[in-house]
Design a protein around this motif. Structure first.
Motif, short mmCIF file in Angstrom:
data_model
loop_
_atom_site.label_atom_id
_atom_site.label_comp_id
_atom_site.label_asym_id
_atom_site.label_seq_id
_atom_site.Cartn_x
_atom_site.Cartn_y
_atom_site.Cartn_z
N PRO A 143 14.87 -10.64 -7.31
CA PRO A 143 15.53 -11.92 -7.07
C PRO A 143 16.95 -11.73 -6.54
O PRO A 143 17.62 -10.77 -6.91
N VAL A 144 17.37 -12.63 -5.65
CA VAL A 144 18.75 -12.62 -5.19
C VAL A 144 19.49 -13.63 -6.05
O VAL A 144 19.17 -14.82 -6.03
N ARG A 145 20.44 -13.14 -6.87
CA ARG A 145 21.06 -13.97 -7.90
C ARG A 145 22.33 -14.65 -7.39
O ARG A 145 22.94 -14.21 -6.42
N SER A 146 22.73 -15.66 -8.13
CA SER A 146 23.97 -16.37 -7.85
C SER A 146 25.11 -15.39 -7.65
O SER A 146 25.28 -14.46 -8.44
N GLY A 147 25.90 -15.56 -6.60
CA GLY A 147 27.03 -14.66 -6.35
C GLY A 147 26.67 -13.47 -5.48
O GLY A 147 27.54 -12.77 -5.01
N GLN A 148 25.38 -13.25 -5.24
CA GLN A 148 24.99 -12.12 -4.40
C GLN A 148 24.83 -12.58 -2.95
O GLN A 148 24.53 -13.73 -2.68
N GLN A 161 12.70 -14.96 -5.74
CA GLN A 161 13.46 -16.18 -5.54
C GLN A 161 14.89 -15.89 -5.03
O GLN A 161 15.40 -14.79 -5.18
N SER A 163 18.46 -17.53 -5.84
CA SER A 163 19.07 -18.48 -6.77
C SER A 163 20.12 -19.36 -6.11
O SER A 163 20.71 -18.98 -5.10
N ALA A 164 20.38 -20.50 -6.75
CA ALA A 164 21.51 -21.32 -6.34
C ALA A 164 22.76 -20.46 -6.44
O ALA A 164 22.91 -19.68 -7.38
N GLY A 165 23.65 -20.57 -5.46
CA GLY A 165 24.85 -19.75 -5.49
C GLY A 165 24.69 -18.40 -4.84
O GLY A 165 25.63 -17.62 -4.78
N SER A 179 11.14 -19.39 -4.68
CA SER A 179 11.96 -20.58 -4.49
C SER A 179 13.24 -20.22 -3.76
O SER A 179 13.90 -19.24 -4.08
N ARG A 181 16.74 -21.49 -3.41
CA ARG A 181 17.69 -22.44 -3.97
C ARG A 181 19.11 -22.23 -3.45
O ARG A 181 19.96 -23.08 -3.60
N ASP A 200 9.07 -22.53 -1.11
CA ASP A 200 9.52 -23.64 -1.96
C ASP A 200 10.96 -23.96 -1.59
O ASP A 200 11.88 -23.27 -1.99
N GLN A 202 14.37 -25.54 -1.79
CA GLN A 202 15.31 -26.28 -2.64
C GLN A 202 16.73 -25.89 -2.24
O GLN A 202 17.65 -25.93 -3.05
N GLU A 204 20.50 -24.96 -0.92
CA GLU A 204 21.81 -25.63 -0.86
C GLU A 204 22.23 -25.84 0.59
O GLU A 204 22.90 -26.81 0.92
N ARG B 150 23.23 -20.99 -15.15
CA ARG B 150 23.85 -20.55 -13.91
C ARG B 150 24.69 -19.29 -14.13
O ARG B 150 24.64 -18.34 -13.35
N ASP B 153 22.51 -16.30 -14.48
CA ASP B 153 22.01 -15.85 -13.19
C ASP B 153 23.06 -14.98 -12.49
O ASP B 153 22.75 -13.93 -11.93
N ARG B 154 24.29 -15.43 -12.58
CA ARG B 154 25.40 -14.68 -11.99
C ARG B 154 25.49 -13.30 -12.62
O ARG B 154 25.65 -12.28 -11.94
N GLY B 157 22.92 -10.95 -11.41
CA GLY B 157 23.28 -10.39 -10.11
C GLY B 157 24.21 -9.21 -10.25
O GLY B 157 24.08 -8.20 -9.56
#
Ligand SMILES: Nc1ncnc2c1ncn2[C@@H]1O[C@H](COP(=O)(O)OP(=O)(O)OP(=O)(O)O)[C@@H](O)[C@H]1O
Ligand SMILES: [Mg+2]
Lengths: 241, 269
Positions: A143-148, A161, A163-165, A179, A181, A200, A202, A204, B150, B153-154, B157
């Motif tokens: 997964p590619v996470r928020s901040g990445q 997925q 992620s948002a961010g 997803s 996001r 999917d 979603q 931003e 959130r 999730d950060r 990462g």
């Protein structure tokens, strides 16, 4: 003594090949008048001299070749070097231009290469897909996470997925089998044929060659759906697959 | 081989210290020699939850600075002789920890302990970074609300890009989700995210759900990790979590609403 040093050599290799991805500016040419090119490039360099000083550069002749405009690669290379930039690659050239580049020690990047045969030129409506295919594909399995942030110089395929961010960028197409996001930007160096595919939606933000939509602009019919996104007359089109 | 577990979250106040104390005790009770380290320099907390605050002489920073040996600083737990606590300093500032110093201490602990549990401070700054850097496993403590999810999730990462394992291209840190302060009744009312919602956003292996429970406050007031309160729901949730982590197959609990009297007496599912 000599045996000692030989042992050293066999035990610890002096070199190793590693694969890395670099982000390099691409000079996309839209006209073939070298005097105008020199003038406009000089203007750009003047705007940010520090940024461009000794900067590596790939020049892209795809647009020129699409419109059957030829250019003298040797002349172009001379101008680029004169302005303090270091050409390290050619993209979208035909066979003859690539040959010229190689003679000057400039490697050929196979992405977007126009087939040199006259057949392609005769083709009235070339398949957009066939040109958007990039030579290299970056595959991400986690997964590619928020901040990445992930940048691919060719196509980008993500098997998880986003992620948002999080932010994913590709010079070619983007595929997300999970997803989406976060923010997805395809064709970031101006490739208007690039597409985004996701299972999917979603996001931003979605963008192709700088034309973008934010999540507020996405209507309910496409949200949470498997879709493809492409550019038609400078407008993003979102279609289910 | 010793394993280093980081208990982390990004967001503050979600239950990291409560969890660190509980699982360290749970692992030790199962017969594994375990150390639990407080990385929250400047705000020591773990020693209170473990009920050993009056026995702190030396701390983590003293050991890093060479002012005390590890053996001098480690405090043996009063309830379990396989459990040791390395407390944080209340008086130092966060810069007292260095990556090199932390690495050296963890290497030394690895020789003697089976599990080393690192209680991370909140945030994603230096303290949290040092707590997770050397980890083999990560317990991500999340509350069922959007901001906590959130932040988790950060943090995930960061684990997958800034940890030692990531930097050295080793097998990635194993990540586990611990959903804490869960209240099925409030989920039903739409005031909280459900387990499924959180799983959907994080797509992470769920190690366990810890219910919102008064027993947690009681336990911290008495200075005993809640896992020792075997009758409490939170204590049982942590016991399940330890068992699952060690490879036992335990069905998930505490996800559905509390049964009324009727359900309790007749044990209907
Ligand atoms: N399952 C629970 N039910 C009820 N209260 C809980 C639960 N878990 C934690 N708490 C309470 O939440 C508060 C914060 O818990 P804790 O100190 O463990 O969080 P933390 O993540 O370590 O915080 P910090 O980020 O400040 O280090 C405490 O008052 C604790 O008693
Ligand atoms: Mg804490």
């Amino acid at each position: 003594m000599s045996t000692d040093s030989q042992q050293n050599i066999t035990h610890s290799p002096a070199l190793e090949f590693k694969s890395s991805t670099f982000s390099v500016p691409v000079l996309v040419l839209a006209g073939n008048d070298v005097i105008i090119i020199e003038q406009q490039l000089q203007d750009k360099v003047n705007m940010a001299p520090e940024f461009f000083k000794n900067s590596p550069l790939v020049f892209d002749l795809q647009e020129l070749n699409k419109h059957d405009l030829d250019i003298d690669v040797a002349e172009l290379t001379k101008i680029i070097r004169k302005l303090g930039l270091l050409p390290i690659g050619i993209r979208g050239g035909d066979a003859q231009q690539n040959q010229q580049a190689l003679k000057l020690g400039i490697p050929v990047h196979s992405g977007h290469t126009v087939a040199a045969s006259s057949e392609t030129q005769k083709q009235q409506h070339p398949e957009p897909e066939s040109q958007a295919v990039a030579a290299t594909t970056t595959m991400i399995t986690h997964p590619v996470r928020s901040g990445q942030r992930i940048y691919a110089s060719g196509d980008l395929v993500i098997l998880a997925q986003v992620s948002a961010g999080a932010e994913i960028l590709a010079e070619g197409n983007i595929h997300v089998y999970g997803s989406l996001r976060g923010r997805a930007l395809a064709g970031v160096q101006g490739n208007t044929e690039a597409r985004i595919f996701c299972s999917d939606l979603q996001a931003e933000l979605i963008s192709i060659a700088g034309n973008y939509k934010i999540s507020e602009d996405l209507n309910g019919a496409v949200l949470n759906q498997p879709v493809q996104i492409y550019l038609q007359n400078h407008t993003l089109v979102i279609k289910d697959i | 081989m010793a394993r280093i577990i980081v208990v982390t979250s990004g967001k503050g106040g979600v239950g990291k210290t409560t969890t660190s104390a509980a699982i360290a005790m749970g692992l030790a009770k199962k017969g594994h020699k375990t150390a639990v380290i407080d990385f929250d320099v400047g705000l020591r907390n773990l020693d209170l939850i473990m009920g050993c605050e009056r026995r702190v002489v030396y701390d983590f920073v003293n050991v890093i600075n060479g002012e005390a040996t590890l053996n001098q600083a480690l405090i043996r737990d009063k309830n379990c002789n396989l459990l040791y606590i390395l407390p944080a300093s209340q008086t130092r500032d966060k810069d007292a920890l260095s990556q090199e110093g932390v690495g050296k201490i963890l290497d030394e602990l690895k020789k003697d302990f089976k599990y080393i549990v690192c209680d991370s401070p909140a945030g994603i700054e230096k303290g949290a970074h040092l707590a997770m850097y050397f980890a083999d496993d990560a317990f991500i403590v999340t509350n069922p609300e959007v901001s906590s999810v959130r932040d988790s999730d950060r943090m995930l990462g960061i684990l997958s890009s800034k940890s030692r394992r990531a930097e050295q291209n080793e097998e990635p840190i194993r990540e586990y989700l611990l959903l804490s302060r869960y209240s099925p009744d409030r989920v039903k009312l739409g005031e909280m995210l459900s387990v499924d919602d959180v799983q959907e956003i994080l797509s992470l292996h769920l190690l366990g759900v810890i219910p919102e429970s008064k027993s947690v406050l009681n336990a911290s007031n008495s200075g005993t990790p809640v896992i020792l309160d075997e009758k409490s729901d939170a204590g049982q949730a942590y016991a399940d979590i330890v068992a699952r982590y060690l490879g036992e197959d335990k069905p998930h609990r505490f996800i559905d609403e509390k049964k009324g009297l009727f359900g309790k007496f007749f044990g209907s599912k």
